[in-house]
Design a protein around this motif. Structure first.
Motif, short mmCIF file in Angstrom:
data_model
loop_
_atom_site.label_atom_id
_atom_site.label_comp_id
_atom_site.label_asym_id
_atom_site.label_seq_id
_atom_site.Cartn_x
_atom_site.Cartn_y
_atom_site.Cartn_z
N LEU A 82 -9.58 10.08 22.31
CA LEU A 82 -8.82 8.94 22.81
C LEU A 82 -9.51 8.31 24.03
O LEU A 82 -9.60 7.09 24.15
CB LEU A 82 -7.39 9.38 23.17
CG LEU A 82 -6.36 8.25 23.21
CD1 LEU A 82 -6.28 7.56 21.86
CD2 LEU A 82 -5.01 8.79 23.62
N SER A 83 -10.03 9.21 24.91
CA SER A 83 -10.74 8.71 26.10
C SER A 83 -11.92 7.85 25.69
O SER A 83 -12.12 6.73 26.20
CB SER A 83 -11.25 9.87 26.95
OG SER A 83 -10.21 10.71 27.30
N HIS A 117 -7.18 9.99 34.03
CA HIS A 117 -8.45 10.52 34.49
C HIS A 117 -9.60 9.53 34.28
O HIS A 117 -10.67 9.70 34.82
CB HIS A 117 -8.77 11.84 33.78
CG HIS A 117 -8.77 11.71 32.29
ND1 HIS A 117 -7.62 11.70 31.55
CD2 HIS A 117 -9.78 11.55 31.42
CE1 HIS A 117 -7.93 11.56 30.27
NE2 HIS A 117 -9.22 11.46 30.17
N LEU A 118 -9.36 8.48 33.48
CA LEU A 118 -10.40 7.47 33.24
C LEU A 118 -10.36 6.35 34.26
O LEU A 118 -11.07 5.36 34.12
CB LEU A 118 -10.23 6.86 31.84
CG LEU A 118 -10.54 7.77 30.67
CD1 LEU A 118 -10.26 7.03 29.37
CD2 LEU A 118 -11.97 8.23 30.70
N MET A 138 -3.95 8.30 30.28
CA MET A 138 -5.40 8.47 30.43
C MET A 138 -5.82 8.25 31.87
O MET A 138 -6.81 7.57 32.16
CB MET A 138 -6.12 7.41 29.56
CG MET A 138 -6.07 7.65 28.09
SD MET A 138 -7.32 8.80 27.62
CE MET A 138 -6.41 9.87 26.59
N LEU A 179 -1.05 5.42 27.72
CA LEU A 179 -1.83 6.38 26.93
C LEU A 179 -2.05 7.69 27.67
O LEU A 179 -2.71 8.59 27.14
CB LEU A 179 -3.19 5.77 26.57
CG LEU A 179 -3.17 4.63 25.55
CD1 LEU A 179 -4.55 4.02 25.41
CD2 LEU A 179 -2.69 5.14 24.19
N LEU A 189 -2.89 -0.09 29.75
CA LEU A 189 -3.76 0.79 28.96
C LEU A 189 -3.65 2.25 29.41
O LEU A 189 -3.32 3.13 28.60
CB LEU A 189 -5.20 0.29 29.11
CG LEU A 189 -6.18 0.69 28.01
CD1 LEU A 189 -5.75 0.07 26.70
CD2 LEU A 189 -7.57 0.22 28.38
N THR A 235 -7.58 14.38 23.30
CA THR A 235 -7.71 13.60 24.54
C THR A 235 -9.11 13.02 24.65
O THR A 235 -9.28 11.88 25.06
CB THR A 235 -7.46 14.50 25.76
OG1 THR A 235 -6.41 15.38 25.44
CG2 THR A 235 -7.10 13.67 26.97
N VAL A 290 -10.74 4.58 24.29
CA VAL A 290 -10.24 3.64 25.30
C VAL A 290 -11.40 2.95 26.02
O VAL A 290 -11.45 1.72 26.12
CB VAL A 290 -9.33 4.38 26.32
CG1 VAL A 290 -9.13 3.52 27.56
CG2 VAL A 290 -8.00 4.70 25.69
N VAL A 291 -12.37 3.75 26.47
CA VAL A 291 -13.50 3.18 27.22
C VAL A 291 -14.32 2.27 26.30
O VAL A 291 -14.74 1.18 26.71
CB VAL A 291 -14.37 4.29 27.83
CG1 VAL A 291 -15.59 3.69 28.50
CG2 VAL A 291 -13.56 5.07 28.85
N LEU A 315 -13.62 5.14 36.11
CA LEU A 315 -14.57 4.64 35.11
C LEU A 315 -14.17 3.25 34.61
O LEU A 315 -14.97 2.31 34.62
CB LEU A 315 -14.63 5.63 33.95
CG LEU A 315 -15.63 5.35 32.84
CD1 LEU A 315 -17.03 5.37 33.41
CD2 LEU A 315 -15.50 6.36 31.73
N THR A 316 -12.89 3.12 34.22
CA THR A 316 -12.46 1.83 33.67
C THR A 316 -12.42 0.75 34.76
O THR A 316 -12.76 -0.40 34.51
CB THR A 316 -11.08 1.95 33.02
OG1 THR A 316 -10.22 2.64 33.91
CG2 THR A 316 -11.14 2.67 31.71
N LEU A 351 -15.78 -0.56 35.26
CA LEU A 351 -16.13 -1.40 34.10
C LEU A 351 -15.55 -2.80 34.27
O LEU A 351 -16.24 -3.81 34.09
CB LEU A 351 -15.58 -0.74 32.83
CG LEU A 351 -16.22 -1.11 31.51
CD1 LEU A 351 -17.67 -0.71 31.53
CD2 LEU A 351 -15.50 -0.42 30.37
#
Lengths: 179, 193
Positions: free
Chosen positions: A5-6, B71-72, B69, B67, B63, A2, A9-10, B75-76, B79
């Motif tokens: 991958l995190s 928890h991002l 994701m 995936l 995205l 994870t 992705v960022v 942050l994303t 961005l």
């Protein structure tokens, strides 16, 4: 897993957006001419307006386009004119540079009819007075631009050099001779 | 069609970002001194809000969710918002250097305008589709622009009024903002969500 991958992705998002912004800046990027930047640095930056432009920035743009002579800046005098000519790669004739020092507007008391036109034309609010009253120029605020002299219906405003008094008298600079 | 119109109206007036949700108060108080700058700020924020509402929806559904994701998210989103703000700044600098100069520091600060991130997160909470998200963003931005313009007009008049010394400046501005917020409470009676 994870975590990797995190990070991926960022990183991908950052790279993608950065690339898009890079593309956009090529399209939209406001290019600040490096010549204009150097000219602005060479000018005094006091925004006095004696060159006829609103400020030093606009004067620098006009200089870079060749719309104004390098001798446009009265407060800068010869030194600034030389610097400007060096940046622009031109030469200038020092003979046509009127080295008369700073100017002040002065209302002739016998000509002033109190029309208050000069007050409205003054960019720095340096003229005091009211309708049908004698006007007077505040020396601290006058930039010697001559706008008031142009609009005066009786031609009653003179542009004069600052009179030499005990307070502002100085030795002449060596090598320049008597001004 | 009617549904979309109601969505726009509801976000602009009933759930106004500034006066009802209390988001984006920094530019609301910072750039509302003059009507012209307030309009410029409103338009810039409108552009950013609408664009980010769409962009964050795409990021979320293309995205992050496939995936797994989530928890991002913040942050994303930040961005994406930062990138859109940067783009807006470039566009404004190109189109109107004077406006760019007057907006000054508040333009890059749209990045941290909580109304922008807030709208993106509210979109997600309400499970909006892409079109709904765009409308939600546009509606919020319209409400933002309307309120900041109203407030700038009020402040221009207050600047000329005889305000007691203890209230002059920011205190009277905050009291005015409170009264304006009370007035917007009246829109809660409209039959839109």
């Amino acid at each position: 897993m994870t975590m990797i991958l995190s990070v991926a992705v960022v990183a991908a998002l950052g790279l993608g957006l950065g690339w898009l912004l890079g593309l956009a800046s090529q399209w939209l990027g406001a290019t600040i001419d490096p010549v204009v930047e150097r000219l602005t640095e060479a000018l005094p930056g006091s925004q006095c307006g004696q060159c006829g432009y609103p400020g030093c920035g606009q004067a620098a743009i006009a200089l870079s386009k060749g719309e104004a002579p390098v001798t446009l800046c009265p407060p800068g005098g010869r030194v600034v004119a030389e610097k400007l000519a060096e940046i622009l790669g031109t030469t200038f004739d020092p003979g046509n540079l009127p080295d008369r020092g700073p100017l002040l507007a002065r209302v002739r008391t016998d000509s002033c009819i109190g029309c208050s036109r000069c007050i409205k034309s003054c960019p720095t609010d340096a003229i005091l007075g009211a309708t049908k009253q004698l006007h007077v120029v505040l020396e601290e605020a006058c930039i010697g631009c001559g706008a008031c002299a142009e609009v005066c219906p009786t031609g009653g405003i003179d542009l004069e050099g600052i009179p030499v008094t005990l307070r502002n008298w100085r030795w002449h600079k060596p090598g320049v001779g008597h001004a | 069609m009617k549904e979309y119109l109601l969505l726009l109206l509801g976000t602009a007036l009933v759930n106004n970002v500034i006066l009802v949700r209390f988001l984006g108060l920094c530019p609301f108080l910072g750039v509302s001194g003059k009507l012209e700058t307030a309009l410029g700020m409103g338009l810039a924020t409108t552009f950013v809000l609408t664009l980010t509402s769409g962009a964050t929806w795409v990021v979320e559904h293309v995205l992050l969710q496939p995936l797994d994701m989530m928890h991002l998210r913040i942050l994303t989103y930040i961005l994406v918002i930062a990138a859109v703000v940067q783009f807006t700044e470039m566009a404004i600098q190109k189109a109107s250097p004077v406006l760019h100069h007057t907006l000054g520091i508040y333009l890059p600060l749209i990045t941290t305008n909580c109304a922008v991130l807030g709208t993106a997160l509210l979109n997600l909470q309400q499970d909006n589709s892409l079109i709904q998200s765009l409308l939600y963003g546009a509606g919020s931005a319209l409400g933002f622009t309307l309120v900041i313009l109203l407030f700038a007009g009020l402040r221009e008049r207050i600047a000329l009024a005889n305000v007691p010394a203890a209230f002059a400046g920011t205190p009277i501005a905050l009291i005015t903002a409170g009264l304006l917020s009370l007035a917007f409470m009246g829109f809660a009676g409209l039959p839109v969500r």
